[in-house]
Write an enzyme that holds these catalytic residues in place. Structure first.
Site, PDB file in Angstrom:
ATOM      1  N   GLY A  14      16.940  49.793  15.027  1.00 52.81           N
ATOM      2  CA  GLY A  14      16.239  49.853  16.510  1.00 52.81           C
ATOM      3  C   GLY A  14      17.110  51.140  17.163  1.00 52.81           C
ATOM      4  O   GLY A  14      16.995  52.377  17.746  1.00 52.81           O
ATOM      5  N   ASN A  32      17.664  44.936  24.437  1.00 53.05           N
ATOM      6  CA  ASN A  32      17.646  43.991  23.421  1.00 53.05           C
ATOM      7  C   ASN A  32      18.459  42.311  23.850  1.00 53.05           C
ATOM      8  O   ASN A  32      18.673  42.473  24.886  1.00 53.05           O
ATOM      9  CB  ASN A  32      19.645  44.930  23.383  1.00 53.05           C
ATOM     10  CG  ASN A  32      20.034  44.626  21.500  1.00 53.05           C
ATOM     11  OD1 ASN A  32      19.359  44.008  20.754  1.00 53.05           O
ATOM     12  ND2 ASN A  32      21.056  42.813  21.647  1.00 53.05           N
ATOM     13  N   VAL A  74      13.448  43.629  15.372  1.00 55.33           N
ATOM     14  CA  VAL A  74      14.444  42.769  15.010  1.00 55.33           C
ATOM     15  C   VAL A  74      14.429  41.884  14.057  1.00 55.33           C
ATOM     16  O   VAL A  74      13.871  42.584  13.079  1.00 55.33           O
ATOM     17  CB  VAL A  74      14.714  41.583  15.987  1.00 55.33           C
ATOM     18  CG1 VAL A  74      14.445  42.383  17.667  1.00 55.33           C
ATOM     19  CG2 VAL A  74      13.112  40.641  16.506  1.00 55.33           C
ATOM     20  N   ALA A  76      13.478  40.029  11.130  1.00 50.97           N
ATOM     21  CA  ALA A  76      11.988  39.495  10.192  1.00 50.97           C
ATOM     22  C   ALA A  76      12.404  37.793  10.642  1.00 50.97           C
ATOM     23  O   ALA A  76      13.512  37.862  10.019  1.00 50.97           O
ATOM     24  CB  ALA A  76      11.924  40.123   9.346  1.00 50.97           C
ATOM     25  N   ASN A 102      10.716  43.759   9.253  1.00 55.74           N
ATOM     26  CA  ASN A 102       9.994  43.900   7.377  1.00 55.74           C
ATOM     27  C   ASN A 102       9.742  42.763   7.552  1.00 55.74           C
ATOM     28  O   ASN A 102       9.678  41.856   6.981  1.00 55.74           O
ATOM     29  CB  ASN A 102      11.117  43.860   6.491  1.00 55.74           C
ATOM     30  CG  ASN A 102      12.055  45.357   5.709  1.00 55.74           C
ATOM     31  OD1 ASN A 102      10.425  45.693   5.751  1.00 55.74           O
ATOM     32  ND2 ASN A 102      13.138  45.588   4.964  1.00 55.74           N
ATOM     33  N   SER A 128      10.335  52.621   6.304  1.00 55.54           N
ATOM     34  CA  SER A 128      11.349  52.818   5.245  1.00 55.54           C
ATOM     35  C   SER A 128      11.919  54.187   5.486  1.00 55.54           C
ATOM     36  O   SER A 128      12.024  55.611   6.218  1.00 55.54           O
ATOM     37  CB  SER A 128      10.379  53.425   4.157  1.00 55.54           C
ATOM     38  OG  SER A 128      11.691  53.525   2.105  1.00 55.54           O
ATOM     39  N   GLY A 130      15.317  53.052   5.955  1.00 60.60           N
ATOM     40  CA  GLY A 130      17.511  52.685   6.379  1.00 60.60           C
ATOM     41  C   GLY A 130      17.171  52.751   7.604  1.00 60.60           C
ATOM     42  O   GLY A 130      16.846  54.035   8.343  1.00 60.60           O
ATOM     43  N   LYS A 182       4.486  48.872   2.883  1.00 60.22           N
ATOM     44  CA  LYS A 182       5.596  49.159   3.248  1.00 60.22           C
ATOM     45  C   LYS A 182       5.763  48.142   1.826  1.00 60.22           C
ATOM     46  O   LYS A 182       7.105  48.439   1.497  1.00 60.22           O
ATOM     47  CB  LYS A 182       6.023  48.280   4.331  1.00 60.22           C
ATOM     48  CG  LYS A 182       7.601  48.525   4.115  1.00 60.22           C
ATOM     49  CD  LYS A 182       8.305  49.575   4.697  1.00 60.22           C
ATOM     50  CE  LYS A 182       9.826  49.295   3.896  1.00 60.22           C
ATOM     51  NZ  LYS A 182      10.447  47.995   3.783  1.00 60.22           N
ATOM     52  N   HIS A 185       5.481  49.573  -1.404  1.00 55.25           N
ATOM     53  CA  HIS A 185       6.477  50.231  -1.210  1.00 55.25           C
ATOM     54  C   HIS A 185       8.082  50.076  -2.347  1.00 55.25           C
ATOM     55  O   HIS A 185       8.577  50.490  -3.375  1.00 55.25           O
ATOM     56  CB  HIS A 185       6.822  51.842  -0.341  1.00 55.25           C
ATOM     57  CG  HIS A 185       8.272  52.196  -0.624  1.00 55.25           C
ATOM     58  ND1 HIS A 185       9.212  51.647  -0.270  1.00 55.25           N
ATOM     59  CD2 HIS A 185       7.992  53.280  -0.220  1.00 55.25           C
ATOM     60  CE1 HIS A 185       9.990  52.464   0.056  1.00 55.25           C
ATOM     61  NE2 HIS A 185       9.393  53.694  -0.280  1.00 55.25           N
ATOM     62  N   ASN A 186       8.161  48.869  -1.345  1.00 50.04           N
ATOM     63  CA  ASN A 186       9.645  47.862  -1.934  1.00 50.04           C
ATOM     64  C   ASN A 186       9.735  47.909  -3.430  1.00 50.04           C
ATOM     65  O   ASN A 186      10.316  47.916  -4.235  1.00 50.04           O
ATOM     66  CB  ASN A 186       9.812  47.056  -1.360  1.00 50.04           C
ATOM     67  CG  ASN A 186      10.211  48.187  -0.060  1.00 50.04           C
ATOM     68  OD1 ASN A 186      10.080  48.167   1.310  1.00 50.04           O
ATOM     69  ND2 ASN A 186      10.753  47.020   0.593  1.00 50.04           N
ATOM     70  N   GLU A 189       9.493  50.633  -5.471  1.00 49.62           N
ATOM     71  CA  GLU A 189      11.409  50.269  -5.684  1.00 49.62           C
ATOM     72  C   GLU A 189      11.890  49.741  -6.752  1.00 49.62           C
ATOM     73  O   GLU A 189      12.773  50.373  -6.714  1.00 49.62           O
ATOM     74  CB  GLU A 189      11.696  50.658  -4.312  1.00 49.62           C
ATOM     75  CG  GLU A 189      13.145  50.707  -3.869  1.00 49.62           C
ATOM     76  CD  GLU A 189      13.431  50.677  -2.231  1.00 49.62           C
ATOM     77  OE1 GLU A 189      12.888  51.248  -1.297  1.00 49.62           O
ATOM     78  OE2 GLU A 189      14.720  49.371  -2.078  1.00 49.62           O
ATOM     79  N   LYS A 260      16.757  41.064  -1.326  1.00 48.77           N
ATOM     80  CA  LYS A 260      16.518  40.497  -0.175  1.00 48.77           C
ATOM     81  C   LYS A 260      14.578  39.996   0.241  1.00 48.77           C
ATOM     82  O   LYS A 260      13.946  39.031   0.874  1.00 48.77           O
ATOM     83  CB  LYS A 260      16.388  41.746   1.607  1.00 48.77           C
ATOM     84  CG  LYS A 260      18.018  41.758   1.095  1.00 48.77           C
ATOM     85  CD  LYS A 260      18.115  42.566   2.754  1.00 48.77           C
ATOM     86  CE  LYS A 260      18.953  42.996   3.432  1.00 48.77           C
ATOM     87  NZ  LYS A 260      18.437  44.858   3.854  1.00 48.77           N
ATOM     88  N   ARG A 287      16.524  40.822 -12.044  1.00 45.57           N
ATOM     89  CA  ARG A 287      17.417  40.953 -11.158  1.00 45.57           C
ATOM     90  C   ARG A 287      18.369  39.186 -10.995  1.00 45.57           C
ATOM     91  O   ARG A 287      19.238  38.912 -11.412  1.00 45.57           O
ATOM     92  CB  ARG A 287      16.914  41.172 -10.251  1.00 45.57           C
ATOM     93  CG  ARG A 287      17.040  43.358  -9.668  1.00 45.57           C
ATOM     94  CD  ARG A 287      16.767  42.929  -8.406  1.00 45.57           C
ATOM     95  NE  ARG A 287      16.601  43.943  -8.010  1.00 45.57           N
ATOM     96  CZ  ARG A 287      15.961  45.331  -6.716  1.00 45.57           C
ATOM     97  NH1 ARG A 287      16.950  44.295  -5.518  1.00 45.57           N
ATOM     98  NH2 ARG A 287      15.953  46.406  -6.174  1.00 45.57           N
TER      99      ARG A 287
END
Ligand code: NBP
Length: 477
Positions: A14, A32, A74, A76, A102, A128, A130, A182, A185-186, A189, A260, A287
């Site tokens: 943020g 915040n 914030v 997710a 996310n 996306s 980071g 998104k 996309h991950n 990835e 994640k 993984r």
């Protein structure tokens, strides 16, 4: 003075998004949960632009011009719901709550529907790249109502990454479309990373190359058609030497890949949509296997045998062959990911333009690559392309690669080196091109035990064969 946009949730993501808006000349309202982060941002980066910090949610909302644009950044999950519950009562009709975290697309769909009933626009945005991307230009995938994009889009396009001046940001589609894209996309990835890891493993174990040599090979590949952020950083990681031991960095890291969850979400969604994203699934499972300590320990203790000493050697130029196998497998993984996007677009009426997705992934995100230009061109020619594999560029690439790809899969199998990404991509390719699949036999089995019926190749209709009663279970399976 009022702010054009506000950001609530000023942890690393943020904070960087807020700074990015401010650096582009927008006045940014800040909030915040705990005021410390807000204060810190203004103290450290206040000179970068105009910030309007507020301690309370009400003051924050009051500091925004209308329609209000509130970016939520914030953690997710429940935190996002808590923030929505806090802000929704303070907002007025036409204001926008923009979730840039996310989120799972199903949560975004639920939240959008609930807020629509209150006259508010809820915009789920995939971001996306980071923390560096958030600050210097991410790839941005906004969903939500089209009307909201008119008031929000220009600000997002301002802070997005650019390729030849073209922003990596486009309205993806309604409600959860942005977060869905998104997520895929991950997933892609994950597949890309797994394939690169397999290429490294084969070059090392079959070719006997050192990590430093493989770094150079990847550096070379990065100049060619595989040119991408992931290939580039792979060379950097492989080049790295551990300071305390002098060993290659890659040898001092525990070989258990963490995750994640977005890869898993992609596969779960694909199962529901019936889309075979085998490349992404293999990478998620790979993984999981790497993290399966009890099984790996038991296998080591039991001495599960590898191939005999006479296992075949690689025939051909290993480095060139692995490059071909990597490129072909990568095409399959992307073809599957795009098929998933198209299937979801149909299922949820999102009307997603797949070429535009390739366009906004060309920079700012982890899978940025030269390759995406060709995907964009393929879908620009035909947005309803059933699979990328039949586009001429990819067809030519796979035709040129397939012999090498097969040699690599054979070598991996013969030498006992796991290459689930390469081999499953090849199996997918061969399944697509097969003139007859053994699915006909499966239909026969289903009709035998469950009277599920089958269709014939020579006449229309549904058929059931009266199989011998013996051996037929009572229960329908
Ligand atoms: P975190 O995911 O670590 O979340 C911390 C922020 O959430 C803080 O501002 C914290 O406030 C706030 N927060 C929490 Br936790 N619970 C809250 C609640 N109940 N009510 C209000 N605020 C609450 O931050 P991040 O790493 O900056 O990530 C933000 C989002 O971006 C996440 O959704 C994450 O998944 C996503 N993300 C994306 C990328 C990417 O590449 N796109 C990378 C990293 C993260 P506090 O300061 O008062 O504790």
């Amino acid at each position: 003075q009022k702010a054009q946009i506000g950001v609530t949730g000023l942890a690393v993501m943020g904070r960087n998004l807020a700074r990015n808006f401010a650096r582009h000349g927008h006045t940014v309202a800040l909030h915040n949960r705990s005021y410390g982060r807000t204060k810190e941002l203004v103290e450290e980066f206040g000179h970068e632009g105009t910030f309007l910090p507020s301690e309370s949610a009400a003051d924050f909302v009051a500091s925004l011009e209308r329609p209000r644009r509130v970016v939520i950044m914030v953690k997710a999950g429940p935190a996002t719901d808590a923030v929505i519950d806090e802000f929704a009562p303070l907002l007025e009709e036409g204001d926008m709550l923009i979730d840039a975290g996310n989120a799972h697309y199903a949560d975004t769909r639920r939240r959008e529907a609930a807020l629509k009933a209150k006259g508010l626009h809820f915009v789920g945005v995939g971001v996306s790249g980071g923390e560096e991307g958030a600050l210097h230009g991410p790839s941005i995938m906004p969903g939500g109502p089209k009307e909201s994009y008119e008031a929000l889009g220009p600000l997002l396009e301002d802070i997005a990454a650019k390729v030849d001046g073209v922003p990596c940001c486009v309205h993806v589609g309604p409600d959860g479309a942005g977060h869905f894209v998104k997520m895929v996309h991950n997933g892609i990835e994950y597949a890309d990373m797994q394939l690169i890891a397999e290429a490294y493993d084969l070059l090392r174990q079959v070719g006997g190359h050192s990590p430093a040599e493989i770094a150079d090979i990847f550096k070379g590949w990065n100049e060619g058609r595989l040119g991408s952020y992931l290939i580039e950083i792979t060379a950097e990681v492989l080049k790295q030497v551990d300071a305390s031991t002098g060993k290659p960095f890659v040898d001092i890291v525990v070989d258990r890949a963490e995750q994640k969850g977005t890869g898993r979400w992609t596969v779960q969604a694909a199962l529901d949509l019936g889309v075979p994203v085998s490349g992404i699934a293999e990478s998620v499972f790979a993984r999981a296997i790497s993290g399966g300590v009890p099984e790996r320990t038991a296998a080591a203790e039991a001495g599960l045998p590898g191939p005999s000493a006479t296992a075949g050697q690689h025939t051909g130029d290993l480095v060139a062959d692995v490059e071909q196998a990597l490129f072909a497998s990568k095409i399959v993984a992307y073809a599957q990911g795009f098929q998933q996007i198209q299937a979801a677009s149909k299922e949820y009426d999102w009307d997603i333009n797949p070429g535009e997705m390739a366009k906004i992934w060309r920079d700012g995100c982890i899978i940025r690559a030269k390759f995406l230009d060709f995907i964009k061109q393929a879908y620009d020619k035909n947005a309803a392309l059933p699979t990328l594999l039949v586009d001429q560029y990819f067809l030519d690439a796979v035709s040129g690669a397939q012999d090498a790809w097969r040699r690599v899969a054979v070598t991996a199998a013969q030498q006992g080196i796991p290459a689930p990404g390469f081999s499953s991509a090849l199996a997918y390719y061969d399944s697509l091109r097969a003139s007859r699949l053994p699915a006909a036999l499966i239909q026969g089995q289903r009709d035998f035990f469950g009277a599920h019926t089958y269709q014939r190749v020579d006449k229309p209709g549904s058929f059931h064969t009266l199989w011998a009663a013996e051996g037929r279970p009572e229960v329908d399976a």
